[in-house]
Design an enzyme around this catalytic site. Structure first.
Site, PDB file in Angstrom:
ATOM      1  CG  ASP A  25       4.385  17.097   6.583  1.00 18.16           C
ATOM      2  OD1 ASP A  25       3.845  18.227   6.314  1.00 18.16           O
ATOM      3  OD2 ASP A  25       4.144  16.085   6.009  1.00 18.16           O
ATOM      4  CB  ILE A  61      -1.195  -0.039   1.410  1.00 21.64           C
ATOM      5  CG1 ILE A  61      -0.318   0.238   2.620  1.00 21.64           C
ATOM      6  CG2 ILE A  61      -2.042  -1.074   1.092  1.00 21.64           C
ATOM      7  CD1 ILE A  61      -1.260  -0.404   3.969  1.00 21.64           C
ATOM      8  CB  SER A 108      14.231   6.119  -2.561  1.00 24.71           C
ATOM      9  OG  SER A 108      13.762   6.587  -0.713  1.00 24.71           O
ATOM     10  CG  PHE A 109      15.035   4.641   2.967  1.00 23.09           C
ATOM     11  CD1 PHE A 109      15.905   5.182   2.255  1.00 23.09           C
ATOM     12  CD2 PHE A 109      14.475   4.462   3.275  1.00 23.09           C
ATOM     13  CE1 PHE A 109      15.077   6.938   2.912  1.00 23.09           C
ATOM     14  CE2 PHE A 109      14.867   5.537   4.409  1.00 23.09           C
ATOM     15  CZ  PHE A 109      14.668   6.566   4.066  1.00 23.09           C
ATOM     16  CB  SER A 110      10.674   2.828   3.524  1.00 22.32           C
ATOM     17  OG  SER A 110       9.623   3.578   3.498  1.00 22.32           O
ATOM     18  NE  ARG A 111       9.116  -1.365  -2.455  1.00 20.41           N
ATOM     19  CZ  ARG A 111      10.726  -0.519  -2.388  1.00 20.41           C
ATOM     20  NH1 ARG A 111      11.093   0.624  -2.019  1.00 20.41           N
ATOM     21  NH2 ARG A 111      10.994  -0.493  -4.099  1.00 20.41           N
ATOM     22  CE  LYS A 124       8.346   4.328   6.937  1.00 16.71           C
ATOM     23  NZ  LYS A 124       7.851   5.638   7.463  1.00 16.71           N
ATOM     24  NE  ARG A 143       7.294   1.382  -5.445  1.00 17.59           N
ATOM     25  CZ  ARG A 143       7.915   0.197  -6.475  1.00 17.59           C
ATOM     26  NH1 ARG A 143       7.600  -0.667  -6.998  1.00 17.59           N
ATOM     27  NH2 ARG A 143       8.942  -0.131  -6.613  1.00 17.59           N
TER      28      ARG A 143
END
Length: 420
Positions: free
Chosen positions: A206, A92, A96-99, A115, A94
């Site tokens: 944020d 659900i 550059s260094f995490s999914r 994560k 993605r």
């Protein structure tokens, strides 16, 4: 929220959440939309709730096959000690260094989000440590909850609550009937979560509607503050006397409290002191809440411009108005609430605790709660969405679309702080 609304990340390599990091909010969004699971490319910021196009969706059978292929692909990457406890269901999010994947606990069948962060990637370890430092401290019904963490030399797996009720503005549009009472109830839940964070000395940095998610689709769902990719310890109320959660550009003050200086956030919601590169505190979140309150009550932004540099100048001047629909139908008490959150002087803004006691919030907008604002709000939101989808990126401002910015000088389009 349009071409000019890319998140501005902390400056410099290896300082806080790096370029391309999946924000935690991606692990919490409703996962039933086939286009979210099918899209190989990172999703366009702000293009979800007002999108009316369905022409690019693949056939259902193709979509299911592609989703299953991705599930298999990412399941193979997961450590067996994780998959022994959780079934991987869908990708659900993605970066550059995490999914981020949707999972089910094998014993309870309860859904969660995991994560997976590649901590050996440049900036990955720092981003992971910063986010976990915050998530491990918070425990509140209106803040997304960390469930557990699996830490290995190359990867860290963060298990989180899974919010499936959609974003705040999605709910506003879909209701068909929306009043000041509804707005006050939603903002009261946000304030409860913010109060908890600020009492711990955590600045979110944020805060925006996309990071306010309902836990489930029901009308009685709680609203959650999510996405702590830019959060840090700092400002008044901080219990921290050491470097926990420290992000590059911030430093410890002489009195033992954090003095935040890093320029980061989403432009339309950034406080003037952040743009002017002045030291700041948790009060930046209260400014962002004032912008959110304005949007929720009207469907419009108090500060908006296609040019990033003109947008920044409008914010640091603090000039906005209550003109146009539906503002004539909005109570003076609601307008007072917004005004008390948007002073240029951070010390003059309501704190989360004081904002909760403001008469408009405390009384759920009694006396004006029966006025239906839905038509005007929805129309303004859709018009803004249409403008955002058709305009091109502005040349001034830089840092759009999730890129990092240089560590020296003033960001292009960023106003300089007054001398003296």
């Amino acid at each position: 929220m349009g071409c000019g609304s890319g998140k501005v990340l902390p400056e410099g390599p290896g300082k806080g959440p790096g370029k391309g990091c999946v924000s935690v909010v991606h692990s919490l969004v409703a996962f039933g939309k086939a286009r979210d699971d099918d899209d190989d490319e990172p999703k366009k910021k702000g293009a979800s709730w007002f999108s009316t196009s369905v022409g690019n969706l693949p056939p259902a059978s193709d979509g299911r096959r592609r989703i299953q292929d991705k599930v298999t692909k990412y399941k193979d990457k997961f450590d067996p000690r994780v998959t022994a406890r959780y079934d991987i269901r869908a990708l659900i999010g993605r970066g550059s260094f995490s999914r981020v994947v949707r999972v089910e606990h094998r014993a309870t069948r309860q859904p969660f989000a995991i994560k997976m962060m590649e901590v050996e990637a440049p900036g990955g370890r720092e981003a992971c440590a910063s986010e976990l430092a915050v998530l491990r401290r918070v425990s509140h019904s209106h803040v997304i909850q960390l469930i557990e963490v699996f830490q290995f030399p190359r990867r860290v797996y963060v298990v989180l609550e899974l919010a499936t009720g959609g974003e705040l503005l999605d709910r506003v549009v879909s209701r068909g009937h929306f009043t000041e009472r509804d707005a006050a109830q939603a903002l009261r839940m946000v304030l409860a979560g913010l109060g908890h964070l600020h009492n711990l000395g955590i600045a979110h940095r944020d805060l925006k509607p996309e990071n306010l998610l309902y836990y489930h689709p029901g009308a009685d769902s709680r609203l959650l503050v999510t996405d702590f990719g830019l959060a840090t310890f700092g400002g008044a109320g901080s219990e921290m006397s050491g470097p926990d959660g420290r992000i590059g550009g911030d430093h410890n003050g002489a009195d033992g409290t954090w003095c935040l200086r890093t320029t980061c956030g989403t432009p339309e919601y950034m406080a003037p002191e952040v743009l002017l590169r002045k030291p700041y505190s948790c009060a930046v979140d209260m400014w962002a809440l004032g912008v959110i309150a304005y949007v929720v009550l009207s469907g419009s932004m108090p500060f908006e411009d296609d040019s990033r540099s003109r947008l920044y100048r409008a914010i640091v001047r603090g000039k906005y108005s209550f003109r146009g629909d539906p503002w004539p139908s909005v109570s003076n008490l609601a307008k007072d609430f917004v005004q008390r959150l948007l002073p240029l002087d951070p010390s003059a803004r309501l704190t989360a605790d004081r904002a909760t006691r403001h008469p408009w919030v405390a009384t759920s907008a009694a006396g004006s709660s029966t006025r239906n604002l839905h038509r005007s709000i929805s129309q303004n939101l859709r018009q803004r969405g249409s403008r955002s989808s058709s305009r091109c990126p502005s040349g001034g401002g830089g840092g759009g679309g999730g890129g990092s910015r240089s560590s020296g000088g003033v960001q292009p389009g960023l106003p300089r702080a007054p001398e003296g």
